[in-house]
Design a protein around this motif. Structure first.
Motif, PDB file in Angstrom:
ATOM      1  N   PRO A 184      46.071  34.897  10.879  1.00 43.74           N
ATOM      2  CA  PRO A 184      46.259  34.863   9.327  1.00 43.74           C
ATOM      3  C   PRO A 184      45.166  33.273   8.449  1.00 43.74           C
ATOM      4  CG  PRO A 184      48.207  34.863  10.038  1.00 43.74           C
ATOM      5  CD  PRO A 184      47.164  34.698  11.018  1.00 43.74           C
ATOM      6  N   HIS A 185      45.618  32.715   9.460  1.00 48.66           N
ATOM      7  CA  HIS A 185      43.993  31.530   8.926  1.00 48.66           C
ATOM      8  C   HIS A 185      43.318  31.437   8.984  1.00 48.66           C
ATOM      9  CE1 HIS A 185      48.406  29.225   9.235  1.00 48.66           C
ATOM     10  NE2 HIS A 185      47.921  28.983  10.232  1.00 48.66           N
ATOM     11  N   LYS A 186      42.405  32.487   9.417  1.00 48.49           N
ATOM     12  CA  LYS A 186      41.430  32.852   9.140  1.00 48.49           C
ATOM     13  C   LYS A 186      41.012  34.370   8.846  1.00 48.49           C
ATOM     14  CE  LYS A 186      40.132  30.694  13.860  1.00 48.49           C
ATOM     15  NZ  LYS A 186      39.457  30.399  15.077  1.00 48.49           N
ATOM     16  N   THR A 187      41.834  35.578   8.494  1.00 48.10           N
ATOM     17  CA  THR A 187      41.382  36.464   8.030  1.00 48.10           C
ATOM     18  C   THR A 187      42.709  37.097   6.780  1.00 48.10           C
ATOM     19  OG1 THR A 187      40.425  37.449   9.563  1.00 48.10           O
ATOM     20  CG2 THR A 187      41.378  38.870   7.978  1.00 48.10           C
ATOM     21  N   GLY A 207      26.263  43.955  18.662  1.00 45.39           N
ATOM     22  CA  GLY A 207      25.395  43.610  17.553  1.00 45.39           C
ATOM     23  C   GLY A 207      25.997  41.939  17.722  1.00 45.39           C
ATOM     24  N   PRO A 208      24.844  41.224  16.582  1.00 50.37           N
ATOM     25  CA  PRO A 208      25.098  39.618  17.246  1.00 50.37           C
ATOM     26  C   PRO A 208      27.245  39.225  17.310  1.00 50.37           C
ATOM     27  CG  PRO A 208      24.001  39.823  15.167  1.00 50.37           C
ATOM     28  CD  PRO A 208      24.209  41.164  15.574  1.00 50.37           C
ATOM     29  N   GLN A 209      27.698  40.191  16.510  1.00 54.89           N
ATOM     30  CA  GLN A 209      29.013  39.584  16.381  1.00 54.89           C
ATOM     31  C   GLN A 209      29.339  41.791  16.709  1.00 54.89           C
ATOM     32  OE1 GLN A 209      31.553  37.596  16.435  1.00 54.89           O
ATOM     33  NE2 GLN A 209      32.336  39.284  17.598  1.00 54.89           N
ATOM     34  N   TRP A 210      29.744  42.361  17.718  1.00 55.27           N
ATOM     35  CA  TRP A 210      30.852  43.516  18.301  1.00 55.27           C
ATOM     36  C   TRP A 210      31.249  43.698  17.401  1.00 55.27           C
ATOM     37  CZ3 TRP A 210      29.742  46.571  22.373  1.00 55.27           C
ATOM     38  CH2 TRP A 210      28.395  46.072  23.646  1.00 55.27           C
ATOM     39  N   LYS A 211      31.810  44.965  16.831  1.00 56.42           N
ATOM     40  CA  LYS A 211      32.561  45.561  15.898  1.00 56.42           C
ATOM     41  C   LYS A 211      33.284  46.452  16.436  1.00 56.42           C
ATOM     42  CE  LYS A 211      31.839  42.420  11.184  1.00 56.42           C
ATOM     43  NZ  LYS A 211      32.598  42.046  11.450  1.00 56.42           N
ATOM     44  N   VAL A 212      34.226  47.296  16.085  1.00 57.31           N
ATOM     45  CA  VAL A 212      35.394  48.255  16.096  1.00 57.31           C
ATOM     46  C   VAL A 212      35.799  48.552  15.307  1.00 57.31           C
ATOM     47  CG1 VAL A 212      36.774  47.863  17.894  1.00 57.31           C
ATOM     48  CG2 VAL A 212      36.118  50.200  18.100  1.00 57.31           C
ATOM     49  N   SER A 213      35.267  49.886  14.903  1.00 61.07           N
ATOM     50  CA  SER A 213      36.020  50.486  13.718  1.00 61.07           C
ATOM     51  C   SER A 213      38.147  51.188  14.110  1.00 61.07           C
ATOM     52  CB  SER A 213      35.861  51.720  12.982  1.00 61.07           C
ATOM     53  OG  SER A 213      35.615  52.705  13.780  1.00 61.07           O
ATOM     54  N   THR A 214      38.583  51.128  12.713  1.00 60.39           N
ATOM     55  CA  THR A 214      40.689  51.415  13.184  1.00 60.39           C
ATOM     56  C   THR A 214      40.742  51.729  12.362  1.00 60.39           C
ATOM     57  OG1 THR A 214      41.244  48.600  12.464  1.00 60.39           O
ATOM     58  CG2 THR A 214      40.797  49.097  14.949  1.00 60.39           C
ATOM     59  N   ASN A 215      41.860  52.320  12.005  1.00 57.93           N
ATOM     60  CA  ASN A 215      42.872  53.227  11.710  1.00 57.93           C
ATOM     61  C   ASN A 215      43.916  52.852  12.028  1.00 57.93           C
ATOM     62  OD1 ASN A 215      43.886  54.393   9.139  1.00 57.93           O
ATOM     63  ND2 ASN A 215      43.497  56.597   9.848  1.00 57.93           N
ATOM     64  N   ILE A 216      44.158  51.710  10.945  1.00 56.15           N
ATOM     65  CA  ILE A 216      45.866  50.996  11.331  1.00 56.15           C
ATOM     66  C   ILE A 216      46.583  51.172  10.314  1.00 56.15           C
ATOM     67  CG2 ILE A 216      47.114  48.762  12.280  1.00 56.15           C
ATOM     68  CD1 ILE A 216      44.533  48.453  13.544  1.00 56.15           C
ATOM     69  N   ALA A 217      48.143  51.561   9.974  1.00 51.44           N
ATOM     70  CA  ALA A 217      48.702  51.561   9.246  1.00 51.44           C
ATOM     71  C   ALA A 217      49.432  50.578   9.764  1.00 51.44           C
ATOM     72  CB  ALA A 217      49.653  53.031   9.217  1.00 51.44           C
ATOM     73  N   LEU A 218      49.806  50.095   8.505  1.00 51.86           N
ATOM     74  CA  LEU A 218      51.217  48.580   8.465  1.00 51.86           C
ATOM     75  C   LEU A 218      52.624  48.864   8.625  1.00 51.86           C
ATOM     76  CD1 LEU A 218      49.290  45.747   7.123  1.00 51.86           C
ATOM     77  CD2 LEU A 218      49.779  45.985   8.618  1.00 51.86           C
ATOM     78  N   ALA A 235      47.126  39.389   2.797  1.00 50.72           N
ATOM     79  CA  ALA A 235      47.395  39.917   1.106  1.00 50.72           C
ATOM     80  C   ALA A 235      47.164  41.167   1.147  1.00 50.72           C
ATOM     81  CB  ALA A 235      47.688  38.573   0.557  1.00 50.72           C
ATOM     82  N   PRO A 236      45.662  40.825   1.271  1.00 48.76           N
ATOM     83  CA  PRO A 236      45.093  42.403   1.218  1.00 48.76           C
ATOM     84  C   PRO A 236      45.355  44.000   1.976  1.00 48.76           C
ATOM     85  CG  PRO A 236      43.255  40.634   0.968  1.00 48.76           C
ATOM     86  CD  PRO A 236      44.342  40.318   1.291  1.00 48.76           C
ATOM     87  N   MET A 237      45.475  43.038   2.948  1.00 46.62           N
ATOM     88  CA  MET A 237      46.284  44.397   3.868  1.00 46.62           C
ATOM     89  C   MET A 237      47.465  44.609   4.005  1.00 46.62           C
ATOM     90  SD  MET A 237      44.002  43.202   7.593  1.00 46.62           S
ATOM     91  CE  MET A 237      44.327  41.772   7.646  1.00 46.62           C
ATOM     92  N   VAL A 238      48.582  43.789   3.518  1.00 46.24           N
ATOM     93  CA  VAL A 238      49.951  44.432   3.520  1.00 46.24           C
ATOM     94  C   VAL A 238      49.657  45.210   1.859  1.00 46.24           C
ATOM     95  CG1 VAL A 238      51.556  43.163   2.633  1.00 46.24           C
ATOM     96  CG2 VAL A 238      50.801  42.065   4.575  1.00 46.24           C
ATOM     97  N   ASP A 239      49.128  44.891   0.659  1.00 48.25           N
ATOM     98  CA  ASP A 239      49.229  45.197  -0.383  1.00 48.25           C
ATOM     99  C   ASP A 239      48.331  46.720  -0.199  1.00 48.25           C
ATOM    100  OD1 ASP A 239      49.879  42.936  -1.719  1.00 48.25           O
ATOM    101  OD2 ASP A 239      48.073  42.533  -2.583  1.00 48.25           O
ATOM    102  N   ALA A 240      48.004  47.267   0.491  1.00 48.29           N
ATOM    103  CA  ALA A 240      46.467  47.932   0.873  1.00 48.29           C
ATOM    104  C   ALA A 240      48.177  49.330   1.927  1.00 48.29           C
ATOM    105  CB  ALA A 240      45.434  47.924   1.419  1.00 48.29           C
ATOM    106  N   GLY A 241      49.123  48.388   2.676  1.00 47.58           N
ATOM    107  CA  GLY A 241      50.065  49.017   3.996  1.00 47.58           C
ATOM    108  C   GLY A 241      48.710  49.784   5.214  1.00 47.58           C
ATOM    109  N   ARG A 242      47.128  48.840   4.759  1.00 50.50           N
ATOM    110  CA  ARG A 242      46.798  49.201   6.319  1.00 50.50           C
ATOM    111  C   ARG A 242      45.767  47.657   6.351  1.00 50.50           C
ATOM    112  NH1 ARG A 242      47.371  53.843   7.174  1.00 50.50           N
ATOM    113  NH2 ARG A 242      45.403  54.333   8.641  1.00 50.50           N
TER     114      ARG A 242
END
Length: 138
Positions: A20-23, A80-91, A26-33
């Motif tokens: 959380p010092h880098k990401t 890519g320069p930074q690999w990414k993976v897509s997720t569906n994660i409920a908090l 709050a927006p994720m908690v608010d969205a529940g995801r």
């Protein structure tokens, strides 16, 4: 859990770690995801990731460190320069705290405890996953 190569037979669930010092949480908690896309290292683990596999959302460097959510991978990692993976994660309404997880003897040596600075993805093996699943909120 011993240090070893991950296979389809030994994989229980992937672990996506969020500092959380880098990401901003709050927006994720608010969205529940959790965010839909996460950076992952360019390594053999990333190449094993596939849609539908379980994924846990671990929040590090926080007073309530632990598993904050769970879900599935929704895609394969994109190079890519930074690999990414897509997720569906409920908090969860409340996280499963690291202190509670670590107090379970079979989970005390999870990779997130042994190598907390390791890049995404981390993982739990199949036997640990069976235990973790019983601890997660419904």
């Amino acid at each position: 859990m011993t240090a070893r190569a991950i296979t389809d037979q030994t994989l229980g669930a992937w672990v996506i770690k969020c500092n959380p010092h880098k990401t901003d949480l709050a927006p994720m908690v608010d969205a529940g995801r959790a965010h839909e896309n996460w950076c992952v290292a360019d390594n053999y683990r990333t190449r094993l990731m596939a849609p539908g596999q379980p994924v846990l959302f671990w929040v590090s460097s926080h007073p309530r460190r632990g598993i904050w959510g769970a879900g599935r991978l929704t895609g394969t990692p994109v190079p890519g320069p930074q690999w990414k993976v897509s997720t569906n994660i409920a908090l969860f309404d409340a996280p499963l705290l690291a202190s509670d997880i670590r107090s379970t003897e079979e989970l005390s040596m999870l990779e997130v405890f042994r190598s907390p600075q390791q890049s995404n993805p981390s993982w739990v093996d199949a036997s640990a996953w069976e235990i973790v699943r019983t601890l997660l909120p419904a």
